[in-house]
Design a protein around this motif. Structure first.
Motif, PDB file in Angstrom:
ATOM      1  N   MET A  77     -10.123   3.175  -1.706  1.00  0.00           N
ATOM      2  CA  MET A  77     -10.014   2.937  -0.271  1.00  0.00           C
ATOM      3  C   MET A  77      -9.431   4.153   0.438  1.00  0.00           C
ATOM      4  N   GLU A  78      -8.429   4.806  -0.218  1.00  0.00           N
ATOM      5  CA  GLU A  78      -7.847   6.016   0.370  1.00  0.00           C
ATOM      6  C   GLU A  78      -8.903   7.109   0.491  1.00  0.00           C
ATOM      7  N   ALA A  79      -9.732   7.246  -0.546  1.00  0.00           N
ATOM      8  CA  ALA A  79     -10.785   8.265  -0.518  1.00  0.00           C
ATOM      9  C   ALA A  79     -11.780   7.984   0.594  1.00  0.00           C
ATOM     10  N   VAL A  80     -12.174   6.734   0.749  1.00  0.00           N
ATOM     11  CA  VAL A  80     -13.117   6.355   1.806  1.00  0.00           C
ATOM     12  C   VAL A  80     -12.530   6.695   3.171  1.00  0.00           C
ATOM     13  N   TRP A  81     -11.256   6.373   3.361  1.00  0.00           N
ATOM     14  CA  TRP A  81     -10.631   6.626   4.659  1.00  0.00           C
ATOM     15  C   TRP A  81     -10.556   8.116   4.940  1.00  0.00           C
ATOM     16  N   ARG A  82     -10.193   8.920   3.930  1.00  0.00           N
ATOM     17  CA  ARG A  82     -10.108  10.371   4.143  1.00  0.00           C
ATOM     18  C   ARG A  82     -11.471  10.932   4.549  1.00  0.00           C
ATOM     19  N   ILE A  83     -12.519  10.431   3.930  1.00  0.00           N
ATOM     20  CA  ILE A  83     -13.858  10.966   4.180  1.00  0.00           C
ATOM     21  C   ILE A  83     -14.425  10.454   5.500  1.00  0.00           C
ATOM     22  N   GLU A  84     -14.224   9.171   5.795  1.00  0.00           N
ATOM     23  CA  GLU A  84     -14.931   8.524   6.896  1.00  0.00           C
ATOM     24  C   GLU A  84     -14.137   8.403   8.190  1.00  0.00           C
ATOM     25  N   SER A  85     -12.809   8.550   8.139  1.00  0.00           N
ATOM     26  CA  SER A  85     -11.995   8.188   9.310  1.00  0.00           C
ATOM     27  C   SER A  85     -12.371   8.981  10.553  1.00  0.00           C
ATOM     28  N   ALA A  86     -12.586  10.287  10.417  1.00  0.00           N
ATOM     29  CA  ALA A  86     -12.917  11.088  11.600  1.00  0.00           C
ATOM     30  C   ALA A  86     -14.240  10.650  12.203  1.00  0.00           C
ATOM     31  N   ARG A  87     -15.217  10.343  11.343  1.00  0.00           N
ATOM     32  CA  ARG A  87     -16.519   9.893  11.848  1.00  0.00           C
ATOM     33  C   ARG A  87     -16.397   8.560  12.565  1.00  0.00           C
ATOM     34  N   ILE A  88     -15.591   7.661  11.995  1.00  0.00           N
ATOM     35  CA  ILE A  88     -15.435   6.328  12.585  1.00  0.00           C
ATOM     36  C   ILE A  88     -14.699   6.407  13.917  1.00  0.00           C
ATOM     37  N   VAL A  89     -13.561   7.121  13.935  1.00  0.00           N
ATOM     38  CA  VAL A  89     -12.799   7.253  15.182  1.00  0.00           C
ATOM     39  C   VAL A  89     -13.648   7.957  16.234  1.00  0.00           C
ATOM     40  N   GLY A  90     -14.391   8.982  15.830  1.00  0.00           N
ATOM     41  CA  GLY A  90     -15.240   9.691  16.776  1.00  0.00           C
ATOM     42  C   GLY A  90     -16.301   8.798  17.381  1.00  0.00           C
ATOM     43  N   ALA A  91     -16.974   8.007  16.543  1.00  0.00           N
ATOM     44  CA  ALA A  91     -18.011   7.105  17.054  1.00  0.00           C
ATOM     45  C   ALA A  91     -17.412   6.043  17.976  1.00  0.00           C
ATOM     46  N   LEU A  92     -16.270   5.486  17.583  1.00  0.00           N
ATOM     47  CA  LEU A  92     -15.636   4.465  18.421  1.00  0.00           C
ATOM     48  C   LEU A  92     -15.150   5.059  19.741  1.00  0.00           C
ATOM     49  N   ALA A  93     -14.659   6.285  19.698  1.00  0.00           N
ATOM     50  CA  ALA A  93     -14.203   6.929  20.937  1.00  0.00           C
ATOM     51  C   ALA A  93     -15.378   7.187  21.876  1.00  0.00           C
ATOM     52  N   ARG A  94     -16.514   7.569  21.314  1.00  0.00           N
ATOM     53  CA  ARG A  94     -17.687   7.789  22.164  1.00  0.00           C
ATOM     54  C   ARG A  94     -18.131   6.477  22.810  1.00  0.00           C
ATOM     55  N   TRP A  95     -18.111   5.388  22.040  1.00  0.00           N
ATOM     56  CA  TRP A  95     -18.572   4.103  22.565  1.00  0.00           C
ATOM     57  C   TRP A  95     -17.610   3.507  23.592  1.00  0.00           C
ATOM     58  N   THR A  96     -16.306   3.652  23.345  1.00  0.00           N
ATOM     59  CA  THR A  96     -15.327   3.038  24.245  1.00  0.00           C
ATOM     60  C   THR A  96     -14.907   3.973  25.368  1.00  0.00           C
ATOM     61  N   GLY A  97     -15.051   5.281  25.166  1.00  0.00           N
ATOM     62  CA  GLY A  97     -14.561   6.237  26.142  1.00  0.00           C
ATOM     63  C   GLY A  97     -13.045   6.313  26.174  1.00  0.00           C
ATOM     64  N   ASP A  98     -12.390   5.787  25.142  1.00  0.00           N
ATOM     65  CA  ASP A  98     -10.925   5.710  25.111  1.00  0.00           C
ATOM     66  C   ASP A  98     -10.463   6.175  23.731  1.00  0.00           C
ATOM     67  N   PHE A  99      -9.928   7.375  23.662  1.00  0.00           N
ATOM     68  CA  PHE A  99      -9.535   7.947  22.376  1.00  0.00           C
ATOM     69  C   PHE A  99      -8.424   7.153  21.677  1.00  0.00           C
ATOM     70  N   PRO A 100      -7.285   6.846  22.356  1.00  0.00           N
ATOM     71  CA  PRO A 100      -6.241   6.056  21.675  1.00  0.00           C
ATOM     72  C   PRO A 100      -6.750   4.684  21.216  1.00  0.00           C
ATOM     73  N   LEU A 101      -7.573   4.033  22.066  1.00  0.00           N
ATOM     74  CA  LEU A 101      -8.125   2.732  21.677  1.00  0.00           C
ATOM     75  C   LEU A 101      -8.998   2.873  20.435  1.00  0.00           C
ATOM     76  N   ALA A 102      -9.774   3.935  20.357  1.00  0.00           N
ATOM     77  CA  ALA A 102     -10.656   4.131  19.203  1.00  0.00           C
ATOM     78  C   ALA A 102      -9.859   4.217  17.911  1.00  0.00           C
ATOM     79  N   GLU A 103      -8.734   4.940  17.951  1.00  0.00           N
ATOM     80  CA  GLU A 103      -7.929   5.032  16.728  1.00  0.00           C
ATOM     81  C   GLU A 103      -7.323   3.683  16.372  1.00  0.00           C
TER      82      GLU A 103
END
Length: 419
Positions: free
Chosen positions: A1-27
């Protein structure tokens, strides 16, 4: 799970930030998805596409949050895309079942844009240097608050405060989640590269503590530099920084002994240097040169590191070329540390007396008065000139100034040898 998070977290936060338009909310949404994974994955098993699973849950949590509001706003409409009760929605806008999670992630090019935007936002110039480092390691590298605190030897609460202030600052400044305009990127890119350089430098020679190296920290910076080089293949300084990191990291195996003691360049077993890392670094340096715009500060430092990597010994190193490269670096990015390093190279090329004059000029300027580097170099030069009493005093002064135990022990051993 730690490995998945290290690899995917930036992509996930980035996609959520684009969709919501809210960087803190995305994280926050990404963290909620991770918390749900910690509960369900041990029970139900790891899904076939963990990144898509986390992204799906993050979007669901965002939709649930907007639904709980009294009035449905435009952001909920943008997220829902006409979502019918109980359905998922793909990036193409059509409904999906739970089995169709693979299609939920955007195209790779979109993910790349999201990650790049995330890097630029985390390193936004409205933030302080410390906040940029903390936010980059948290949201782009995926490190935890505890890991960042341990890496920089600061309290956990300090790191938390920096990250919280950074998010509030970005919100107050109304920083949009988007790539800066093309004409703004070169100026903003300097800040991004600076953050990665600071992180890697701390990993390659820790400012304090009991270990000379913090390999995990250096590797995170190196991983981010590799990502950045793929996202910005036409930027020579990105390749220059990557080359510098690869060539520096190649020497890690020889820089400490079995007991963790520091080993100077003169005494390193070059057979331990990572030749694969050397090859990667030289390839990155070649890409920086091929851009045809001349080497910048990171590229010039990489060229110096390449000279060391190519030499079979200290004596066989091309010191003349290194001196020339330091002179060029001093014109492009002047600093007392660059001048001090040039003095070391001059000592190898022209002898310690010529170099001592350079070091004494630096000492008179007082800009390195609080650093152990200047008395360390001055002590070495005095020892080579046959002035052991003065040399020993300088080395002991350097040992008092350093806050890293391994560096202090090395300086004390050199002083003891002169006694």
């Amino acid at each position: 799970m730690e490995a998945v998070w290290r690899i995917e977290s930036a992509r996930i936060v980035g996609a959520l930030a684009r969709w919501t338009g809210d960087f803190p909310l995305a994280e926050d949404l990404a963290q909620q998805a991770l918390a749900e994974a910690l509960e369900s994955w041990p029970r139900d098993g790891v899904p076939a596409n963990p990144g898509a699973w986390l992204l799906t849950v993050g979007r669901r949590r965002g939709i649930d949050g907007f639904r709980r509001r009294a009035a449905l706003d435009e952001r909920y409409a943008a997220l829902a895309h006409g979502l019918r009760e109980g359905e998922l929605v793909s990036s193409s806008g059509g409904p999906e079942t739970q089995d169709g999670l693979d299609a939920l992630l955007p195209d790779p090019d979109e993910i790349d844009d999201d990650v790049l935007a995330l890097v630029f936002i985390a390193c936004h110039p409205v933030l302080s240097a410390e906040a940029r480092v903390a936010l980059t390691l948290r949201v782009v590298a995926g490190l935890t608050t505890d890991e960042i605190a341990r890496a920089f030897l600061v309290p956990r609460a300090t790191v938390q405060a920096r990250i919280t202030r950074a998010k509030k600052t970005l919100a107050a400044a109304k920083v949009p989640f988007e790539l800066p305009a093309p004409d703004e990127r070169p100026q903003r890119l300097g800040g991004v590269l600076s953050v990665l350089y600071v992180v890697f430098t701390e990993g390659s020679t820790a400012t304090a503590g009991d270990d000379l190296l913090r390999v995990d920290l250096a590797r995170e910076a190196l991983r981010l530099a590799r990502v950045l080089s793929r996202l910005l293949p036409a930027e020579p300084e990105v390749h220059g920084l990557l080359a510098l990191m690869e060539l520096t990291a190649a020497r890690f195996p020889a820089r400490t002994g079995p007991d963790g003691a520091a080993v100077g360049l003169q005494d390193q077993d070059r057979r331990l240097w990572d030749r694969a890392a050397v090859a990667r670094g030289q390839a990155a340096l070649a890409r920086a040169v091929q851009a045809g715009r001349g080497l910048g500060p990171y590229g010039l430092q990489a060229a110096i590191a390449s000279c060391h990597a190519a030499a079979p010994s200290v004596e066989a190193t091309d010191w003349e070329r290194i001196v020339l490269l330091y002179e060029a670096l001093g014109r492009v990015a002047p600093s007392p540390v660059v001048e001090l390093n040039r003095a070391v190279a001059v000592a190898m090329l022209h002898g310690p007396l010529t170099a001592l004059a350079i070091v004494d000029d630096l000492a008179a300027g007082g800009r390195l008065a609080a650093s152990h580097l200047l008395p360390s170099v001055r002590g070495e030069l005095l020892a080579r000139l046959g002035r052991p009493t003065e040399a020993r005093a300088e080395l002991l002064r350097a040992a008092e100034l350093t806050t890293n135990r391994r560096e202090r022990e090395l300086l004390e051993r050199k002083a003891a040898d002169l006694a």
